[in-house]
Design a protein around this motif. Sequence first.
Motif: not given
Length: 184
Positions: A62-86
């Motif tokens: 079985x050959x497959x793929x999916x996207x992982x999205x990680x919602x995280x905080x940074x700058x001492x929990x003052x900002x957020x962003x989403x890291x995306x990776x296939x």
Amino acid sequence: MSIAEKGLRTREIITKAVCGKGRKFSQETHIITPANNPSSILGCWVINHSYSGKKVGDVIEIIGSYDINVWYSYANNTKTDVAKENVTYVDQVNLSYLDRNLRGNEFEVSVSVVQTPNAVEAKTIGSKCSVQVEREFSCEVIGETKVNVVVAPVQDDELDDKFDDYSDIEFDVLDDEVIFDDAD
């Protein structure tokens, strides 16, 4: 006592059937490097799963793929962003059952998702995120095979229109050992 000694006949039939089965559960840990140094993980999800399967030797690949999205905080929990990776993967599913009477090279591979890829744990490790993903598949190989069947001891002239239902036909109860002894 063999089938022939009981006065019964067998016939070989070529039919399409499930000739192989397998199932596999997988856990995999992915390391994702976000653009910023993460303080904490706020959420994680797996989306856009696609896959295909093919028979390679005695296994289903079985050959497959999916996207992982990680919602995280940074700058001492003052900002957020989403890291995306296939992410791509290859799972090899061993067949717990494979009919050696599979005829030819024309067969169909059916792959079903039992558990879609799912993030079960996400945590920060220094400047990276570690995401543990689980998935599970069930596979079948469908092809032509040869089976032996016992033929009822009924003459053609007995099958005239007098049998609207077949409750009048008496069949002997067959012993499983006799059937399998003669079929081997």
